[in-house]
Design a protein around this motif. Structure first.
Motif, short mmCIF file in Angstrom:
data_model
loop_
_atom_site.label_atom_id
_atom_site.label_comp_id
_atom_site.label_asym_id
_atom_site.label_seq_id
_atom_site.Cartn_x
_atom_site.Cartn_y
_atom_site.Cartn_z
N LEU A 47 -5.90 -2.97 -4.46
CA LEU A 47 -4.47 -3.13 -4.70
C LEU A 47 -4.03 -4.55 -4.35
CD1 LEU A 47 -2.31 -1.31 -5.77
CD2 LEU A 47 -1.79 -0.60 -3.44
N GLN A 95 0.85 -1.20 0.00
CA GLN A 95 0.00 0.00 0.00
C GLN A 95 0.88 1.25 0.00
OE1 GLN A 95 -3.23 -0.02 -0.32
NE2 GLN A 95 -4.10 -1.83 0.66
N TYR A 106 -7.92 -2.79 -10.04
CA TYR A 106 -8.04 -1.45 -9.46
C TYR A 106 -9.51 -1.10 -9.27
CZ TYR A 106 -7.64 3.58 -8.87
OH TYR A 106 -7.74 4.85 -8.38
N ILE A 140 -2.60 -5.41 -11.81
CA ILE A 140 -2.96 -4.33 -10.87
C ILE A 140 -4.08 -3.48 -11.45
CG2 ILE A 140 -2.13 -2.20 -9.77
CD1 ILE A 140 0.69 -3.62 -9.72
#
Length: 197
Positions: free
Chosen positions: A143, A50, A140, A136
């Motif tokens: 994450l 993150q 989205y 990714i």
């Protein structure tokens, strides 16, 4: 955390493979590995990842930062470790077997491994692949990927995985809904439910 197919807990394709096995269809020897959540927790990967992506997604996606963050996320996964007792249990369970195909339940993309040690490395490569840029962007705004069991299947890499219309028909009739069965050397390896469910 590394269990034979018939003892695994799960839904979706995992459940379909279990039903095929219970119906007596020839399912390739399969184990379910549910170690990813523990792997992420013990290595503090969720927080680390993150932090890597902070500032990447705003009004616009900062493409340069996205590429760098994705590479660093893959490196973080690569350099993290399973608990030694989990790795030992994995190797012990698969000892004397192989070659293997490893993939997430419900997904087709796979890694190959000749023996249990290679399968252990392939497991981490699957975890790492979740942080390719395309993967990714596909999930989205999430994450961290959902933690899905990895299937380890004893499949000869020389055998092409192909749709088997006869096994598909047999299983579809038994289940009362349409499924597509992919097999290698007459053994069920993958089952897709084209209409979900």
């Amino acid at each position: 955390m590394v269990v034979p197919l018939e003892k695994a807990e799960g839904q979706g394709e995992l459940s379909l493979l279990q039903k095929a096995l219970a119906l007596g269809l020839p399912v390739a020897p399969t184990w379910a590995v549910a170690l990813e959540a523990e792997f992420f927790r013990l290595n503090n990967l969720e927080e680390r990842i993150q932090n890597l992506f902070r500032g990447v997604f705003g009004v616009r996606i900062d493409e340069e930062r996205l590429l760098l963050a994705a590479e660093e996320a893959r490196r973080a996964v690569r350099e993290s470790y399973l608990l030694p007792e989990r790795a030992e249990a994995f190797l012990r369970t698969l000892e004397g077997r192989g070659p293997f195909l490893l993939r997430y339940a419900g997904e087709g993309a796979s890694k190959r491994a000749a023996n249990p040690q290679e399968a252990l490395f392939a497991l981490k490569r699957l975890y790492e692949a979740r942080f390719q840029v395309e993967a990714i962007l596909e999930r989205y705004p999430k994450l961290i990927p959902p933690f899905v069991p990895v299937l380890v299947q004893e499949v000869d890499p020389k055998e092409a995985l192909q749709e088997d219309p006869f096994l598909s028909l047999d299983l579809s009739r038994a289940l009362g809904r349409e499924v597509v069965v992919y097999a290698a050397k007459g053994q069920v390896v993958r089952i897709e439910s084209p209409h979900g469910g």
